[in-house]
Design a protein around this motif. Structure first.
Motif, PDB file in Angstrom:
ATOM      1  N   GLU A  46       0.821  -1.193   0.000  1.00 40.34           N
ATOM      2  CA  GLU A  46       0.000   0.000   0.000  1.00 40.34           C
ATOM      3  C   GLU A  46       0.864   1.255   0.000  1.00 40.34           C
ATOM      4  O   GLU A  46       1.956   1.283   0.579  1.00 40.34           O
ATOM      5  N   VAL A  48       1.924   4.763   1.224  1.00 35.77           N
ATOM      6  CA  VAL A  48       1.892   5.433   2.520  1.00 35.77           C
ATOM      7  C   VAL A  48       1.992   6.948   2.368  1.00 35.77           C
ATOM      8  O   VAL A  48       1.214   7.685   2.977  1.00 35.77           O
ATOM      9  N   TYR A  60      -0.675  11.746   1.962  1.00 35.45           N
ATOM     10  CA  TYR A  60      -0.549  10.652   2.916  1.00 35.45           C
ATOM     11  C   TYR A  60      -1.766   9.749   2.878  1.00 35.45           C
ATOM     12  O   TYR A  60      -2.883  10.205   2.624  1.00 35.45           O
ATOM     13  N   ALA A  61      -1.541   8.484   3.172  1.00 40.57           N
ATOM     14  CA  ALA A  61      -2.661   7.584   3.414  1.00 40.57           C
ATOM     15  C   ALA A  61      -3.387   8.035   4.678  1.00 40.57           C
ATOM     16  O   ALA A  61      -2.758   8.551   5.614  1.00 40.57           O
ATOM     17  N   ASP A  62      -4.693   7.839   4.704  1.00 44.69           N
ATOM     18  CA  ASP A  62      -5.474   8.260   5.868  1.00 44.69           C
ATOM     19  C   ASP A  62      -4.955   7.613   7.152  1.00 44.69           C
ATOM     20  O   ASP A  62      -4.996   8.221   8.225  1.00 44.69           O
ATOM     21  N   SER A  63      -4.457   6.402   7.039  1.00 42.93           N
ATOM     22  CA  SER A  63      -4.030   5.652   8.221  1.00 42.93           C
ATOM     23  C   SER A  63      -2.792   6.246   8.898  1.00 42.93           C
ATOM     24  O   SER A  63      -2.504   5.921  10.051  1.00 42.93           O
ATOM     25  N   VAL A  64      -2.064   7.107   8.196  1.00 48.78           N
ATOM     26  CA  VAL A  64      -0.828   7.661   8.770  1.00 48.78           C
ATOM     27  C   VAL A  64      -0.853   9.182   8.895  1.00 48.78           C
ATOM     28  O   VAL A  64       0.095   9.772   9.435  1.00 48.78           O
ATOM     29  N   LYS A  65      -1.914   9.813   8.426  1.00 50.61           N
ATOM     30  CA  LYS A  65      -1.997  11.286   8.499  1.00 50.61           C
ATOM     31  C   LYS A  65      -1.870  11.759   9.935  1.00 50.61           C
ATOM     32  O   LYS A  65      -2.484  11.206  10.843  1.00 50.61           O
ATOM     33  N   ARG A  67       0.687  11.482  11.753  1.00 50.37           N
ATOM     34  CA  ARG A  67       1.725  10.721  12.477  1.00 50.37           C
ATOM     35  C   ARG A  67       3.022  10.615  11.673  1.00 50.37           C
ATOM     36  O   ARG A  67       4.105  10.596  12.254  1.00 50.37           O
ATOM     37  N   LYS A  87       2.093   2.365  15.740  1.00 49.89           N
ATOM     38  CA  LYS A  87       1.116   1.390  16.201  1.00 49.89           C
ATOM     39  C   LYS A  87       1.510   0.005  15.701  1.00 49.89           C
ATOM     40  O   LYS A  87       2.209  -0.110  14.681  1.00 49.89           O
ATOM     41  N   GLU A  89      -0.108  -1.973  13.999  1.00 47.10           N
ATOM     42  CA  GLU A  89      -0.564  -2.145  12.612  1.00 47.10           C
ATOM     43  C   GLU A  89       0.327  -1.435  11.597  1.00 47.10           C
ATOM     44  O   GLU A  89       0.122  -1.574  10.393  1.00 47.10           O
ATOM     45  N   ASP A  90       1.309  -0.677  12.058  1.00 48.37           N
ATOM     46  CA  ASP A  90       2.300  -0.091  11.157  1.00 48.37           C
ATOM     47  C   ASP A  90       3.408  -1.083  10.816  1.00 48.37           C
ATOM     48  O   ASP A  90       4.267  -0.782   9.975  1.00 48.37           O
TER      49      ASP A  90
END
Length: 116
Positions: A46, A48, A60-65, A67, A87, A89-90
């Motif tokens: 994916e 990032v 940025y991907a929403d999952s890392v915005k 951070r 996290k 999940e990272d």
């Protein structure tokens, strides 16, 4: 010859930070969009983060915005990914990639493991 040297991966506890670096050579670095991808076990690769020329626009991907921060140094031909508040999940192998007009070059990947 296109070459990448990725560094900075490792094991970190949840909430910790890591800084990934990707040093590139063999192509016109400043004219390429530079991206970081990741691939977790059993999952698809994916996107990032991206930093694009000419104004270093970042996405940025929403999952890392909020951070992660991507940056580039065109004088040193390097792209970095500062990762904070990590996290579990990272956890993944992180790859840098250079892209321009359908042409892409991949780094070798560096492992990031977030675990207590």
């Amino acid at each position: 010859q296109v070459q990448f040297v990725e560094s900075g991966g490792g094991l970190v506890q949840p909430g910790g930070s890591l800084r990934l670096s990707c040093a590139a050579s063999g192509f016109a670095f400043s004219t390429y969009a530079m991206r970081w991808y990741r691939q977790a076990p059993g999952k698809e690769r994916e996107l990032v983060a991206t930093v694009a020329p000419p104004y270093s626009n970042r996405n940025y991907a929403d999952s890392v915005k909020g951070r992660f921060t991507i940056s580039r140094d065109n004088a040193e031909n390097t792209v970095t990914l500062q990762m904070n508040s990590l996290k579990p999940e990272d956890t993944a192998v992180y790859y840098c990639k250079a892209e321009q007009l359908g042409i892409g070059y991949w780094g070798q990947g560096t492992q990031v493991t977030v675990s207590s």
